[in-house]
Design a protein around this motif. Structure first.
Motif, PDB file in Angstrom:
ATOM      1  N   PHE A 286       0.832  -1.204   0.000  1.00 50.88           N
ATOM      2  CA  PHE A 286       0.000   0.000   0.000  1.00 50.88           C
ATOM      3  C   PHE A 286       0.867   1.254   0.000  1.00 50.88           C
ATOM      4  N   GLN A 287       0.360   2.291  -0.644  1.00 54.75           N
ATOM      5  CA  GLN A 287       0.988   3.607  -0.466  1.00 54.75           C
ATOM      6  C   GLN A 287       0.663   4.138   0.927  1.00 54.75           C
ATOM      7  N   ASP A 288      -0.567   3.891   1.367  1.00 55.67           N
ATOM      8  CA  ASP A 288      -0.975   4.286   2.721  1.00 55.67           C
ATOM      9  C   ASP A 288      -0.878   3.057   3.619  1.00 55.67           C
ATOM     10  N   ARG A 289       0.215   2.950   4.350  1.00 55.42           N
ATOM     11  CA  ARG A 289       0.425   1.781   5.202  1.00 55.42           C
ATOM     12  C   ARG A 289      -0.236   1.915   6.561  1.00 55.42           C
ATOM     13  N   GLY A 290      -0.965   3.022   6.755  1.00 54.77           N
ATOM     14  CA  GLY A 290      -1.578   3.279   8.050  1.00 54.77           C
ATOM     15  C   GLY A 290      -2.696   2.335   8.411  1.00 54.77           C
ATOM     16  N   ARG A 291      -3.163   1.543   7.465  1.00 55.14           N
ATOM     17  CA  ARG A 291      -4.252   0.634   7.816  1.00 55.14           C
ATOM     18  C   ARG A 291      -3.766  -0.518   8.699  1.00 55.14           C
ATOM     19  N   ILE A 292      -2.447  -0.736   8.766  1.00 56.67           N
ATOM     20  CA  ILE A 292      -1.913  -1.797   9.627  1.00 56.67           C
ATOM     21  C   ILE A 292      -0.831  -1.289  10.569  1.00 56.67           C
ATOM     22  N   ILE A 293      -0.059  -0.290  10.155  1.00 58.24           N
ATOM     23  CA  ILE A 293       1.085   0.142  10.956  1.00 58.24           C
ATOM     24  C   ILE A 293       0.985   1.634  11.247  1.00 58.24           C
TER      25      ILE A 293
END
Length: 368
Positions: A286-293
């Protein structure tokens, strides 16, 4: 009005697509195919990735797939080594050619200045025509007299990672096996040529990649798709399949696309403890890794740290040595969380040691 998916809804959807919300009862080959391949520059890591995702995973199953030429290790998405099915390697490789060249040139543009890449590719294929596997340095040295200036690293990287579709032969990537990288052309290993680009200028592979990505990673933005595969030229493919898809927004207002019937679990769905291997695509895809980290720990995703998911989020790192799995929390754990992490860690230790050890150590939480 377009529905908004918050971070927890995206997290649970990602876990479900990545087979991390509930272990799947499918063969390893089907799992690798569903995931669109597994990042595999660290040879043993896909075994942990499949152990965390499959209900009864036997590492010999994946080794047999490699030896049996059903899956291969090859440079593909983002110019990194991926474990993909043989069918996907053949179908996808030509679509990645231009990206692979550009990424190698991005690193070695000065060294390769003036080198005719088509000539270099032809010379490399001529060397490999004898069918002998070669390491990257061996292949580069065979051509160094003709191209002395770039140096072996630049020549080797361009040949093996970009110009000639290659696979890394077993024992590289087999369970508990150690072996250097020995390369042969994909076509000679699989007995089939890679699929050529569509002659009519359409992009059926690009459209397939969009669908396959969303099945394993959606709902996601176009920027996430690009971050996964490294391909810049997919807007037309996204547009071509758009009528098949449903749309959402994330909390930042980005448009997210998805397959209409793909799982999007209730955000309240409990998430089990899961140990992820280094460079797992559940984070890197993902470009947006905020969904897990969390943003505070984003750097862990690119340094190769193995993470532990607690309630679906990266809450610890882990290492394994001498039969012991050591977990280092990134925050304080509750008593119930400590017990659950220890239980899953014991199972992982047993898997990694072939049942000889189930030792787990919980280190002190990393401060601030």
């Amino acid at each position: 009005m377009t529905a908004v998916l918050d971070a927890r809804a995206l997290n649970r959807a990602t876990l479900a697509r990545q087979l991390l919300l509930e272990r799947a009862d499918v063969p390893a080959l089907d799992a690798v195919a569903h995931l669109g391949g597994m990042q595999a520059q660290e040879p043993q890591e896909p075994f942990v990735g499949l152990w965390s995702r499959l209900r009864a995973f036997d590492p010999a199953e994946l080794s047999d797939l490699l030896v049996g030429r059903r899956v291969v290790r090859t440079h593909l998405m983002r110019r990194t080594v991926h474990l993909v099915t043989a069918d996907d390697a053949l179908a996808w490789r030509a679509r990645h050619d231009a990206m692979l060249r550009q990424r190698v040139l991005g690193t070695y543009r000065r060294e390769l200045d003036g080198v005719d890449l088509d000539e270099l590719a032809a010379a490399g294929r001529a060397v490999l025509a004898d069918g002998e596997p070669r390491s990257m340095p061996e292949l580069a040295r065979a051509l160094a007299d003709r191209w002395p200036d770039p140096g072996p690293r630049a020549l080797g990287e361009m040949l093996v990672a970009a110009l000639i579709p290659m696979v890394q032969l077993p024992p590289r990537g087999l369970w508990r096996a150690k072996g250097g990288v020995r390369n042969v052309p994909v076509s000679s290993w699989l007995g089939r040529e890679i699929d050529p680009p569509a002659a009519d200028g359409t992009d059926p592979v690009g459209r397939a990649l969009v669908r396959r990505y969303l099945a394993a990673f959606g709902p996601a933005a176009s920027a996430d798709l690009r971050a996964w595969c490294g391909l810049a030229g997919l807007p037309a493919a996204v547009a071509a399949v758009r009528e098949e898809l449903v749309g959402f927004r994330d909390e930042r207002g980005r448009e997210l696309l998805d397959l209409p019937d793909a799982p999007r679990p209730d955000p309240a769905t409990p998430a089990p403890m899961r140990f992820l291997p280094a460079f797992d695509n559940a984070i890197l895809g993902f470009q947006d890794r905020g969904r897990i980290i969390d943003d505070a720990h984003r750097g862990l995703s690119v340094t190769g740290a193995r993470v532990v998911l607690v309630d679906g989020r990266a809450a610890a790192t882990w290492t394994a040595k001498a039969g012991t799995v050591t977990v280092t929390p990134l925050r304080a754990f509750s008593r119930a969380e400590r017990a659950a992490v220890a239980e899953e860690g014991q199972a992982l230790a047993s898997f990694l040691s072939d049942g000889e050890s189930d030792r787990v150590e919980l280190a002190a939480a990393v401060s601030g």
